[in-house]
Scaffold this motif. Structure first.
Motif, short mmCIF file in Angstrom:
data_model
loop_
_atom_site.label_atom_id
_atom_site.label_comp_id
_atom_site.label_asym_id
_atom_site.label_seq_id
_atom_site.Cartn_x
_atom_site.Cartn_y
_atom_site.Cartn_z
N ARG A 96 9.26 -39.84 14.39
CA ARG A 96 8.71 -39.28 15.63
C ARG A 96 7.66 -38.21 15.35
O ARG A 96 7.66 -37.55 14.32
CB ARG A 96 9.83 -38.69 16.49
CG ARG A 96 10.68 -39.74 17.16
CD ARG A 96 11.62 -39.13 18.18
NE ARG A 96 12.61 -38.28 17.56
CZ ARG A 96 12.92 -37.07 17.98
NH1 ARG A 96 12.29 -36.53 19.00
NH2 ARG A 96 13.86 -36.37 17.38
N TRP A 97 6.79 -38.05 16.33
CA TRP A 97 5.76 -37.01 16.32
C TRP A 97 6.46 -35.65 16.29
O TRP A 97 7.30 -35.36 17.13
CB TRP A 97 4.94 -37.18 17.58
CG TRP A 97 3.78 -36.27 17.78
CD1 TRP A 97 3.32 -35.29 16.98
CD2 TRP A 97 2.90 -36.29 18.91
NE1 TRP A 97 2.23 -34.68 17.52
CE2 TRP A 97 1.94 -35.26 18.72
CE3 TRP A 97 2.84 -37.05 20.08
CZ2 TRP A 97 0.94 -35.01 19.64
CZ3 TRP A 97 1.83 -36.78 20.99
CH2 TRP A 97 0.90 -35.78 20.77
N PHE A 98 6.10 -34.80 15.32
CA PHE A 98 6.80 -33.52 15.22
C PHE A 98 5.87 -32.32 15.09
O PHE A 98 6.29 -31.18 15.31
CB PHE A 98 7.77 -33.53 14.02
CG PHE A 98 7.14 -33.17 12.70
CD1 PHE A 98 7.39 -31.93 12.11
CD2 PHE A 98 6.30 -34.06 12.03
CE1 PHE A 98 6.82 -31.58 10.90
CE2 PHE A 98 5.74 -33.73 10.81
CZ PHE A 98 6.00 -32.49 10.25
N PHE A 99 4.60 -32.52 14.75
CA PHE A 99 3.72 -31.37 14.50
C PHE A 99 2.30 -31.70 14.93
O PHE A 99 1.83 -32.83 14.78
CB PHE A 99 3.73 -31.02 13.01
CG PHE A 99 2.71 -29.97 12.63
CD1 PHE A 99 3.00 -28.61 12.81
CD2 PHE A 99 1.48 -30.33 12.11
CE1 PHE A 99 2.06 -27.64 12.47
CE2 PHE A 99 0.54 -29.36 11.77
CZ PHE A 99 0.84 -28.02 11.95
N THR A 100 1.62 -30.69 15.49
CA THR A 100 0.21 -30.81 15.87
C THR A 100 -0.54 -29.57 15.42
O THR A 100 -0.05 -28.45 15.59
CB THR A 100 0.05 -30.95 17.39
OG1 THR A 100 0.77 -32.09 17.85
CG2 THR A 100 -1.42 -31.11 17.78
N ALA A 101 -1.70 -29.77 14.85
CA ALA A 101 -2.62 -28.67 14.56
C ALA A 101 -3.91 -28.91 15.33
O ALA A 101 -4.39 -30.05 15.40
CB ALA A 101 -2.90 -28.56 13.06
N THR A 102 -4.47 -27.86 15.91
CA THR A 102 -5.70 -27.97 16.68
C THR A 102 -6.65 -26.86 16.27
O THR A 102 -6.21 -25.73 16.04
CB THR A 102 -5.41 -27.87 18.19
OG1 THR A 102 -4.30 -28.69 18.52
CG2 THR A 102 -6.62 -28.30 19.00
#
Length: 414
Positions: A96-102
């Motif tokens: 599953r999707w667990f981390f986002t950086a922007t």
């Protein structure tokens, strides 16, 4: 005592098998780590520190990144789009999707919309609300219930022929990750997210030729406070309300949702809430005379919110409008939204623009109509005095006394 030859031989074979298995397991771990780092670098444009991401509690096993135009960082598109983000998935969470950086630069083509009269500042899913807090440590940054955002000045910056004067980076956990502790990251992950955001911002600064760098973030970042506090205990961004004496007036909010004060933050927030019991008591006492368009509903539905947007955010503020696009609230002006109880004022602090907004919940605005001006002025006066700001533009008194447009049904308010 010497072991018989047969037993000794069997023991040696077992030790060899264990060693071989250990080497195989170690090799698999090494391969997974290298693959994960490659995936993070590929998805996040080489900006996000892979080692820090892999230190998060639920980073484990095979790490992959989203492929496609959205979900990967492409710096050659940053100038046009203003922001780019990457999305990572963890085998430890079943893929599953667990981390986002922007990452992003200022100025940008996007805009910030002030609060809506029906958008309660409390969690409307029944969960706890965690007001965002400053990161501290000499860094312009904010910690919220999913992650950390930091900002770094880069005066005179240029990207693909377009100028910018600041950049920002954010590291966050995905909202669906069920292992969040009490609705927010645990202490270990808060620290890791702060380190990730700072390193990402510094890497972007180096890539874009900016001279400045952010210092290391503070360690031991405290958990976010849970929910509201009685107005008599406010010490942060809502302390002005207690100090003004307005909190003692009948019908005024008795709880506050606040953060710590940090004058460098791009959005300082204060939300005032009328508790459910107080709201219904007020409604039964006054609703008949005023023909209110709605009742107090649930806890948090009657509120007043205040924001002060600083710097580039202040140049991008818009006020929501019923059934149409929001209108711009330009710096140097003051006024009221065209439909509802939303006002803005503006000022200048150390040469940087500020926009101040006040939003009063639908229905509740009628009960405070006679005192909305004094309430907003108390807020704006405190923050502009505290920050030493000038060039104040404040709405005309008529904008507070004019009748509200109550003809549009609630479901049409956007």
């Amino acid at each position: 005592m010497q072991l018989p030859d047969g037993i000794r031989k069997s023991a040696n074979i077992l030790l060899c098998l264990v060693a071989v298995a250990g080497i195989g397991f170690s090799g698999r771990e090494i391969w997974q780590n290298l693959h994960a780092r490659q995936q993070i670098d590929a998805g996040c444009g080489g900006l996000v520190p892979a080692g820090r991401v892999l230190a998060l509690d639920r980073a484990g096993g095979r790490i992959t990144h989203r492929r496609g135009e959205e979900g990967t960082i492409e710096l050659d598109q940053l100038a046009d789009e203003g922001a780019q983000g990457c999305e990572l998935f963890s085998e430890k969470l079943g893929g599953r999707w667990f981390f986002t950086a922007t990452v992003g630069v200022f100025p940008t083509a996007g805009f910030v919309v002030a609060d809506n009269v029906i958008s309660s500042p409390l969690d409307q899913e029944g969960g706890q609300t965690y007001p965002a807090q400053p990161l501290g440590g000499g860094i312009t940054g904010s910690v919220d219930d999913l992650g950390v955002t930091v900002k770094l000045d880069c005066p005179g910056g240029e990207l693909d022929g377009k100028s910018f004067d600041a950049l920002w980076a954010r590291a966050e956990l995905h909202a669906s990750v069920l292992w969040l502790e009490h609705g927010q990251p645990g202490g270990h992950d808060r620290n890791v997210l702060a380190e990730t955001a700072v390193s990402t911002a510094n890497n972007l600064a180096e890539r874009l030729g900016c001279a400045e760098r952010l210092p290391d973030p503070p360690t031991g970042i405290p958990a976010l406070p849970e929910g509201t506090v009685p107005v008599g205990r406010t010490e942060g961004t809502c302390a002005w309300y207690r100090e003004s004496g307005l909190a003692e007036r009948d019908g005024f909010p008795d709880e506050a949702l606040e953060g710590r004060v940090d004058d460098a933050l791009w959005d300082e927030r204060c939300a005032l809430i009328l508790t459910e019991a107080e709201a219904w008591e007020l409604y039964y006492a006054r609703a008949g005379d005023l023909e209110l368009p709605s009742d107090p509903g649930e806890y948090g539905d009657w509120f007043i919110t205040f924001h002060t947007y600083l710097g580039e955010d202040a140049r991008r503020v818009k006020v929501p409008r019923i059934g149409d696009d929001p209108i711009t609230a330009p710096h140097g002006t003051a006024g009221r939204g065209p439909d509802r109880a939303i006002w803005w004022a503006s000022s200048t602090c150390d040469g940087r623009p500020q926009i101040h907004t006040m939003t009063i919940a639908h229905g509740y605005d009628r009960l405070l109509a006679a005192e909305t001006e004094v309430l907003f002025r108390a807020y704006v006066t405190e923050i502009t005095d505290r920050r030493g700001c000038t060039d104040l533009a404040f709405p005309e008194s008529d904008s507070f006394r004019s009748p509200l447009d109550e003809t549009t049904p609630l479901h049409d308010i956007t």
